[in-house]
Design a protein around this motif. Sequence first.
Motif, PDB file in Angstrom:
ATOM      1  N   ASP A  89      37.141  52.296  57.495  1.00  0.00           N
ATOM      2  CA  ASP A  89      37.463  50.977  56.947  1.00  0.00           C
ATOM      3  C   ASP A  89      36.214  50.269  56.423  1.00  0.00           C
ATOM      4  OD1 ASP A  89      39.748  50.607  59.680  1.00  0.00           O
ATOM      5  OD2 ASP A  89      40.260  51.056  57.592  1.00  0.00           O
ATOM      6  N   THR A  90      35.053  50.849  56.645  1.00  0.00           N
ATOM      7  CA  THR A  90      33.819  50.265  56.148  1.00  0.00           C
ATOM      8  C   THR A  90      33.848  50.182  54.630  1.00  0.00           C
ATOM      9  OG1 THR A  90      32.495  51.032  58.024  1.00  0.00           O
ATOM     10  CG2 THR A  90      31.310  50.592  55.962  1.00  0.00           C
ATOM     11  N   ALA A  91      33.667  48.972  54.108  1.00  0.00           N
ATOM     12  CA  ALA A  91      33.761  48.753  52.667  1.00  0.00           C
ATOM     13  C   ALA A  91      33.432  47.292  52.364  1.00  0.00           C
ATOM     14  CB  ALA A  91      35.168  49.069  52.176  1.00  0.00           C
ATOM     15  N   VAL A  92      33.292  47.015  51.085  1.00  0.00           N
ATOM     16  CA  VAL A  92      33.278  45.631  50.623  1.00  0.00           C
ATOM     17  C   VAL A  92      34.724  45.258  50.308  1.00  0.00           C
ATOM     18  CG1 VAL A  92      32.434  43.997  48.913  1.00  0.00           C
ATOM     19  CG2 VAL A  92      30.952  45.867  49.681  1.00  0.00           C
ATOM     20  N   TYR A  93      35.169  44.150  50.876  1.00  0.00           N
ATOM     21  CA  TYR A  93      36.542  43.693  50.707  1.00  0.00           C
ATOM     22  C   TYR A  93      36.574  42.536  49.713  1.00  0.00           C
ATOM     23  CZ  TYR A  93      38.124  46.662  54.485  1.00  0.00           C
ATOM     24  OH  TYR A  93      38.455  47.765  55.253  1.00  0.00           O
ATOM     25  N   TYR A  94      37.507  42.646  48.756  1.00  0.00           N
ATOM     26  CA  TYR A  94      37.619  41.674  47.680  1.00  0.00           C
ATOM     27  C   TYR A  94      38.997  41.021  47.675  1.00  0.00           C
ATOM     28  CZ  TYR A  94      33.571  44.141  45.701  1.00  0.00           C
ATOM     29  OH  TYR A  94      32.341  44.723  45.500  1.00  0.00           O
ATOM     30  N   CYS A  95      38.991  39.759  47.379  1.00  0.00           N
ATOM     31  CA  CYS A  95      40.209  38.996  47.141  1.00  0.00           C
ATOM     32  C   CYS A  95      40.487  39.045  45.637  1.00  0.00           C
ATOM     33  CB  CYS A  95      39.942  37.565  47.609  1.00  0.00           C
ATOM     34  SG  CYS A  95      41.326  36.460  47.522  1.00  0.00           S
ATOM     35  N   TYR A  96      41.774  39.107  45.271  1.00  0.00           N
ATOM     36  CA  TYR A  96      42.138  39.270  43.859  1.00  0.00           C
ATOM     37  C   TYR A  96      43.373  38.437  43.519  1.00  0.00           C
ATOM     38  CZ  TYR A  96      44.367  41.487  39.826  1.00  0.00           C
ATOM     39  OH  TYR A  96      44.976  41.727  38.620  1.00  0.00           O
ATOM     40  N   ALA A  97      43.339  37.902  42.294  1.00  0.00           N
ATOM     41  CA  ALA A  97      44.526  37.242  41.752  1.00  0.00           C
ATOM     42  C   ALA A  97      44.583  37.512  40.253  1.00  0.00           C
ATOM     43  CB  ALA A  97      44.469  35.742  42.015  1.00  0.00           C
ATOM     44  N   GLN A  98      45.800  37.707  39.766  1.00  0.00           N
ATOM     45  CA  GLN A  98      46.005  37.806  38.324  1.00  0.00           C
ATOM     46  C   GLN A  98      46.662  36.514  37.860  1.00  0.00           C
ATOM     47  OE1 GLN A  98      49.014  40.341  36.201  1.00  0.00           O
ATOM     48  NE2 GLN A  98      47.160  41.464  35.611  1.00  0.00           N
ATOM     49  N   ILE A  99      45.998  35.829  36.950  1.00  0.00           N
ATOM     50  CA  ILE A  99      46.485  34.533  36.485  1.00  0.00           C
ATOM     51  C   ILE A  99      46.485  34.554  34.974  1.00  0.00           C
ATOM     52  CG2 ILE A  99      46.054  32.047  36.492  1.00  0.00           C
ATOM     53  CD1 ILE A  99      44.484  32.573  39.155  1.00  0.00           C
ATOM     54  N   ALA A 100      47.640  34.314  34.389  1.00  0.00           N
ATOM     55  CA  ALA A 100      47.780  34.319  32.929  1.00  0.00           C
ATOM     56  C   ALA A 100      47.217  35.609  32.345  1.00  0.00           C
ATOM     57  CB  ALA A 100      47.101  33.105  32.319  1.00  0.00           C
ATOM     58  N   PHE A 101      47.552  36.727  32.982  1.00  0.00           N
ATOM     59  CA  PHE A 101      47.174  38.058  32.527  1.00  0.00           C
ATOM     60  C   PHE A 101      45.680  38.329  32.601  1.00  0.00           C
ATOM     61  CE2 PHE A 101      51.419  38.837  31.433  1.00  0.00           C
ATOM     62  CZ  PHE A 101      51.910  37.723  30.786  1.00  0.00           C
ATOM     63  N   ARG A 102      44.937  37.483  33.311  1.00  0.00           N
ATOM     64  CA  ARG A 102      43.520  37.736  33.533  1.00  0.00           C
ATOM     65  C   ARG A 102      43.289  38.068  34.998  1.00  0.00           C
ATOM     66  NH1 ARG A 102      39.326  33.468  31.214  1.00  0.00           N
ATOM     67  NH2 ARG A 102      37.996  35.042  32.168  1.00  0.00           N
ATOM     68  N   ASP A 103      42.334  38.955  35.234  1.00  0.00           N
ATOM     69  CA  ASP A 103      42.002  39.376  36.585  1.00  0.00           C
ATOM     70  C   ASP A 103      40.860  38.534  37.128  1.00  0.00           C
ATOM     71  OD1 ASP A 103      42.350  42.856  35.636  1.00  0.00           O
ATOM     72  OD2 ASP A 103      43.849  41.425  36.347  1.00  0.00           O
ATOM     73  N   TYR A 104      41.056  38.029  38.351  1.00  0.00           N
ATOM     74  CA  TYR A 104      40.014  37.244  39.004  1.00  0.00           C
ATOM     75  C   TYR A 104      39.685  37.879  40.351  1.00  0.00           C
ATOM     76  CZ  TYR A 104      40.853  33.654  35.532  1.00  0.00           C
ATOM     77  OH  TYR A 104      40.968  32.968  34.356  1.00  0.00           O
ATOM     78  N   TRP A 105      38.386  38.032  40.594  1.00  0.00           N
ATOM     79  CA  TRP A 105      37.902  38.649  41.828  1.00  0.00           C
ATOM     80  C   TRP A 105      36.948  37.709  42.553  1.00  0.00           C
ATOM     81  CZ3 TRP A 105      39.677  43.510  43.080  1.00  0.00           C
ATOM     82  CH2 TRP A 105      40.269  44.257  42.051  1.00  0.00           C
ATOM     83  N   GLY A 106      36.954  37.803  43.854  1.00  0.00           N
ATOM     84  CA  GLY A 106      35.922  37.143  44.624  1.00  0.00           C
ATOM     85  C   GLY A 106      34.644  37.974  44.581  1.00  0.00           C
ATOM     86  N   GLN A 107      33.624  37.469  45.260  1.00  0.00           N
ATOM     87  CA  GLN A 107      32.333  38.160  45.261  1.00  0.00           C
ATOM     88  C   GLN A 107      32.301  39.303  46.270  1.00  0.00           C
ATOM     89  OE1 GLN A 107      32.950  35.497  47.006  1.00  0.00           O
ATOM     90  NE2 GLN A 107      31.955  35.800  48.992  1.00  0.00           N
ATOM     91  N   GLY A 108      33.266  39.337  47.150  1.00  0.00           N
ATOM     92  CA  GLY A 108      33.353  40.404  48.148  1.00  0.00           C
ATOM     93  C   GLY A 108      32.665  40.040  49.446  1.00  0.00           C
ATOM     94  N   THR A 109      33.146  40.644  50.521  1.00  0.00           N
ATOM     95  CA  THR A 109      32.515  40.482  51.832  1.00  0.00           C
ATOM     96  C   THR A 109      32.431  41.858  52.492  1.00  0.00           C
ATOM     97  OG1 THR A 109      32.566  39.241  53.914  1.00  0.00           O
ATOM     98  CG2 THR A 109      34.697  39.928  53.038  1.00  0.00           C
ATOM     99  N   GLN A 110      31.273  42.178  53.029  1.00  0.00           N
ATOM    100  CA  GLN A 110      31.021  43.501  53.595  1.00  0.00           C
ATOM    101  C   GLN A 110      31.587  43.574  55.003  1.00  0.00           C
ATOM    102  OE1 GLN A 110      29.257  46.366  52.316  1.00  0.00           O
ATOM    103  NE2 GLN A 110      30.135  47.297  54.164  1.00  0.00           N
ATOM    104  N   VAL A 111      32.350  44.626  55.251  1.00  0.00           N
ATOM    105  CA  VAL A 111      32.822  44.950  56.594  1.00  0.00           C
ATOM    106  C   VAL A 111      32.246  46.315  56.965  1.00  0.00           C
ATOM    107  CG1 VAL A 111      34.816  45.467  58.052  1.00  0.00           C
ATOM    108  CG2 VAL A 111      34.919  43.598  56.383  1.00  0.00           C
ATOM    109  N   THR A 112      31.526  46.352  58.055  1.00  0.00           N
ATOM    110  CA  THR A 112      30.936  47.602  58.529  1.00  0.00           C
ATOM    111  C   THR A 112      31.460  47.896  59.924  1.00  0.00           C
ATOM    112  OG1 THR A 112      28.927  47.200  57.255  1.00  0.00           O
ATOM    113  CG2 THR A 112      28.795  48.831  59.029  1.00  0.00           C
ATOM    114  N   VAL A 113      32.098  49.041  60.058  1.00  0.00           N
ATOM    115  CA  VAL A 113      32.650  49.457  61.354  1.00  0.00           C
ATOM    116  C   VAL A 113      31.754  50.562  61.901  1.00  0.00           C
ATOM    117  CG1 VAL A 113      34.657  50.275  62.610  1.00  0.00           C
ATOM    118  CG2 VAL A 113      34.949  48.912  60.518  1.00  0.00           C
ATOM    119  N   SER A 114      31.032  50.243  62.948  1.00  0.00           N
ATOM    120  CA  SER A 114      30.063  51.187  63.495  1.00  0.00           C
ATOM    121  C   SER A 114      29.716  50.804  64.928  1.00  0.00           C
ATOM    122  CB  SER A 114      28.792  51.186  62.642  1.00  0.00           C
ATOM    123  OG  SER A 114      27.794  52.007  63.222  1.00  0.00           O
ATOM    124  N   SER A 115      29.414  51.827  65.721  1.00  0.00           N
ATOM    125  CA  SER A 115      28.988  51.567  67.090  1.00  0.00           C
ATOM    126  C   SER A 115      27.462  51.496  67.161  1.00  0.00           C
ATOM    127  CB  SER A 115      29.524  52.650  68.023  1.00  0.00           C
ATOM    128  OG  SER A 115      29.128  53.932  67.574  1.00  0.00           O
TER     129      SER A 115
END
Length: 115
Positions: A89-115
């Motif tokens: 599951d380790t990845a950069v996670y992004y929020c997304y919305a499509q508004i008026a046929f345009r794609d909008y993304w957040g800047q992302g937040t890093q999630v690291t799963v590790s011991s």
Amino acid sequence: VQLVESGGGLVQPGGSQRLSCAASGFTFSSYHMRWYRQAPGKERELVAAITRDGGSTNYADSVKGRFTISRDNAKNTVYLQMNSLKSEDTAVYYCYAQIAFRDYWGQGTQVTVSS
């Protein structure tokens, strides 16, 4: 339009994390929302989606039963509750919305799963 993610960080395998995405600049309650993620060296993939009223959700097979997407239209925020986290599951996670046929993304937040 602004989408601002928060809540990422380092978590141990089997642990939980909740991501938030604060939306502004559009009528949040009128749009479906999605969470994507991108791991190093891999393509961005859809993780979860939620309808504008929160009444319907969809998940990638890899996260079904472990992740929950939700939203609070009064707070213009969409959430991703992640349980039983795995190293994959380790990845950069992004929020997304499509508004008026345009794609909008957040800047992302890093999630690291590790011991």
